[in-house]
Design a protein around this motif. Structure first.
Motif, PDB file in Angstrom:
ATOM      1  N   ARG A  60     -19.018 -17.413  21.107  1.00  0.00           N
ATOM      2  CA  ARG A  60     -19.367 -16.235  21.135  1.00  0.00           C
ATOM      3  C   ARG A  60     -20.875 -15.988  22.185  1.00  0.00           C
ATOM      4  O   ARG A  60     -21.739 -16.877  21.870  1.00  0.00           O
ATOM      5  CB  ARG A  60     -19.807 -15.714  19.681  1.00  0.00           C
ATOM      6  CG  ARG A  60     -20.628 -14.156  19.634  1.00  0.00           C
ATOM      7  CD  ARG A  60     -20.935 -13.970  18.263  1.00  0.00           C
ATOM      8  NE  ARG A  60     -21.057 -12.450  18.032  1.00  0.00           N
ATOM      9  CZ  ARG A  60     -22.037 -11.741  18.367  1.00  0.00           C
ATOM     10  NH1 ARG A  60     -22.889 -12.402  18.950  1.00  0.00           N
ATOM     11  NH2 ARG A  60     -22.274 -10.647  18.258  1.00  0.00           N
ATOM     12  N   ILE A  61     -20.833 -15.218  22.852  1.00  0.00           N
ATOM     13  CA  ILE A  61     -22.008 -14.863  23.839  1.00  0.00           C
ATOM     14  C   ILE A  61     -22.846 -14.194  23.091  1.00  0.00           C
ATOM     15  O   ILE A  61     -22.828 -13.060  22.586  1.00  0.00           O
ATOM     16  CB  ILE A  61     -21.310 -14.086  25.058  1.00  0.00           C
ATOM     17  CG1 ILE A  61     -20.091 -14.875  25.817  1.00  0.00           C
ATOM     18  CG2 ILE A  61     -22.529 -13.729  26.028  1.00  0.00           C
ATOM     19  CD1 ILE A  61     -19.387 -14.086  26.792  1.00  0.00           C
ATOM     20  N   ASP A  62     -24.170 -14.685  23.198  1.00  0.00           N
ATOM     21  CA  ASP A  62     -25.455 -14.274  22.519  1.00  0.00           C
ATOM     22  C   ASP A  62     -26.013 -13.218  23.392  1.00  0.00           C
ATOM     23  O   ASP A  62     -26.653 -12.282  23.127  1.00  0.00           O
ATOM     24  CB  ASP A  62     -26.215 -15.291  22.012  1.00  0.00           C
ATOM     25  CG  ASP A  62     -25.601 -16.072  21.112  1.00  0.00           C
ATOM     26  OD1 ASP A  62     -25.216 -15.809  20.094  1.00  0.00           O
ATOM     27  OD2 ASP A  62     -25.523 -17.547  21.359  1.00  0.00           O
ATOM     28  N   ARG A  63     -26.085 -13.693  24.916  1.00  0.00           N
ATOM     29  CA  ARG A  63     -27.291 -12.999  25.644  1.00  0.00           C
ATOM     30  C   ARG A  63     -26.420 -12.849  26.964  1.00  0.00           C
ATOM     31  O   ARG A  63     -25.867 -13.883  27.321  1.00  0.00           O
ATOM     32  CB  ARG A  63     -28.417 -13.914  25.841  1.00  0.00           C
ATOM     33  CG  ARG A  63     -29.430 -13.148  26.641  1.00  0.00           C
ATOM     34  CD  ARG A  63     -30.782 -14.401  27.010  1.00  0.00           C
ATOM     35  NE  ARG A  63     -31.231 -14.342  25.494  1.00  0.00           N
ATOM     36  CZ  ARG A  63     -32.445 -14.149  25.039  1.00  0.00           C
ATOM     37  NH1 ARG A  63     -33.124 -13.038  25.710  1.00  0.00           N
ATOM     38  NH2 ARG A  63     -32.796 -14.300  23.847  1.00  0.00           N
ATOM     39  N   VAL A  64     -26.472 -11.797  27.713  1.00  0.00           N
ATOM     40  CA  VAL A  64     -26.186 -11.579  28.857  1.00  0.00           C
ATOM     41  C   VAL A  64     -27.225 -11.326  30.010  1.00  0.00           C
ATOM     42  O   VAL A  64     -27.981 -10.580  29.648  1.00  0.00           O
ATOM     43  CB  VAL A  64     -25.245 -10.133  28.848  1.00  0.00           C
ATOM     44  CG1 VAL A  64     -24.718  -9.973  30.363  1.00  0.00           C
ATOM     45  CG2 VAL A  64     -24.222 -10.487  28.054  1.00  0.00           C
TER      46      VAL A  64
END
Length: 159
Positions: A60-64
């Motif tokens: 899961r990507i937390d920050r872009v």
């Protein structure tokens, strides 16, 4: 299949990966970088919608972080709308309006309107939203085990 086992992902260093974009990363796609550690951080989202969903499903990507707001670097961001978004300080106004983006890219409102229609209808491009934060040249972004220093390197755009 895990992240490291994917043919389109290469580990560059511990906890740092490059993800090849669709179409050999040619427009409207680009490569992206993924940092894993205390947070999972994706730099640029233009790898392709299916690939972006798969990577997010695996870790899961937390920050872009968006390196610059060109279509090939922001396409697919709408899939991660609820994540923390960071943009360069130099990102110009009008990122939340395709007509403004198109006018800036093409130099006229008439051509900008055509560009906006193409970007929306053919590419499925969504505009950016206001970021949760901005970063500037020399700033060290601390993601726990990984730290990045932002370097302003204008090339084909001011940001």
């Amino acid at each position: 299949m895990g992240l490291i086992d994917r043919a389109d992902v290469a580990e560059l260093a511990p906890n740092l990966y490059v993800i090849a974009g669709r179409n050999k990363s040619r427009f409207p796609f680009c490569n992206a970088f993924l940092l894993t550690g205390d947070e999972t951080v994706l730099i640029d989202t233009g790898i392709g919608r299916q690939k972006l969903k798969a990577i997010d499903g695996e870790c899961r990507i937390d920050r872009v972080l968006i390196s610059h707001p060109h279509p090939d670097h922001i396409i697919g961001l709408d899939l991660l709308w609820d994540r923390t978004l960071m943009l360069p300080k130099e990102t110009p106004a009008g990122i939340d309006d395709l007509l403004s983006l198109g006018t800036r890219f093409t130099g006229s409102e008439e051509n900008g309107r055509l560009w906006a229609e193409f970007a929306s209808n053919k590419l499925g491009l969504e505009t950016l939203r206001e970021p949760d934060g901005r970063f500037s040249h020399g700033e060290v972004l601390d993601f726990g085990r990984i730290k990045l220093e932002a370097i302003h390197a204008p090339g084909h755009c001011a940001g």
